[in-house]
Design a protein around this motif. Structure first.
Motif, PDB file in Angstrom:
ATOM      1  N   ASP A  17      32.460 -18.777 -16.320  1.00  0.00           N
ATOM      2  CA  ASP A  17      32.897 -18.846 -17.609  1.00  0.00           C
ATOM      3  C   ASP A  17      32.410 -19.986 -18.374  1.00  0.00           C
ATOM      4  O   ASP A  17      32.013 -19.746 -19.736  1.00  0.00           O
ATOM      5  N   ALA A  70      32.808 -28.844 -20.956  1.00  0.00           N
ATOM      6  CA  ALA A  70      32.765 -27.331 -20.536  1.00  0.00           C
ATOM      7  C   ALA A  70      33.030 -27.444 -19.156  1.00  0.00           C
ATOM      8  O   ALA A  70      34.017 -26.614 -18.534  1.00  0.00           O
ATOM      9  N   VAL A 124      31.499 -15.712 -28.946  1.00  0.00           N
ATOM     10  CA  VAL A 124      32.565 -15.655 -27.656  1.00  0.00           C
ATOM     11  C   VAL A 124      33.423 -14.508 -27.638  1.00  0.00           C
ATOM     12  O   VAL A 124      33.509 -13.496 -26.621  1.00  0.00           O
ATOM     13  N   TRP A 150      30.287 -19.722 -21.935  1.00  0.00           N
ATOM     14  CA  TRP A 150      30.703 -20.503 -22.903  1.00  0.00           C
ATOM     15  C   TRP A 150      29.475 -21.226 -23.466  1.00  0.00           C
ATOM     16  O   TRP A 150      29.123 -21.251 -24.886  1.00  0.00           O
TER      17      TRP A 150
END
Ligand code: HEM
Length: 125
Positions: free
Chosen positions: A81, A114, A24, A85
């Protein structure tokens, strides 16, 4: 049936979190969002995933109700995003010495969470 936490084991959970945040913090898409201490976020995620995977409520004991979506609101998170992730998570899972079926189960459990963190629409940044 044993929980994911029991089947994964604490050592592998710690390894997962460690490898995940290394990815990350190096990720071109989402590293910009992470502004605090890497070790602190690793520790928080270790506590959170312990309870998310059916283990003791370690995160809640220390930090209160997770309210994850609310805690993510200060960070603008788009679909892209969430995908990044999950890609980091998928690669971190791939590095673990556990059965593929357990990796799949963990990944599938994380996908809706998520996507639920997405808090900005495209063109709405
Ligand atoms: C969808 C993509 C996601 C992005 C881009 C994202 C990003 C972030 C960021 C920027 C922070 C704050 C880090 C800091 O303090 O510097 C954070 C905190 C956190 N995230 Fe996420 N996150 C995502 C999804 C998730 C998911 C799916 C989970 C759980 C399965 C999760 C669990 C946490 C936890 C437990 C914290 C710590 C909250 C606290 O401050 O106590 N995140 N996340």
């Amino acid at each position: 049936m044993q929980t994911i936490f029991e089947r994964l084991g604490e050592t592998n959970l710690t390894l997962l979190v460690h490898n995940f945040y290394d990815l990350v913090f190096a990720d071109p898409q989402i590293s910009r969002l992470f502004k605090t201490d890497k070790e602190l976020i690793k520790e928080k995620q270790r506590l959170f995933l312990t309870q998310f995977f059916g283990g003791p409520q370690l995160y809640s004991r220390q930090y209160g109700h997770p309210q994850l979506r609310a805690r993510h609101l200060p960070h603008p998170i788009g679909d892209d995003d969430a995908v990044a992730w999950l890609s980091c998570m998928s690669r971190a899972l791939a590095s673990l010495p556990v059965e593929e079926s357990l990796k799949d189960e963990i990944f599938k459990k994380l996908v809706p969470t998520a996507m639920f963190m997405v808090n900005r629409g495209d063109g709405n940044e």
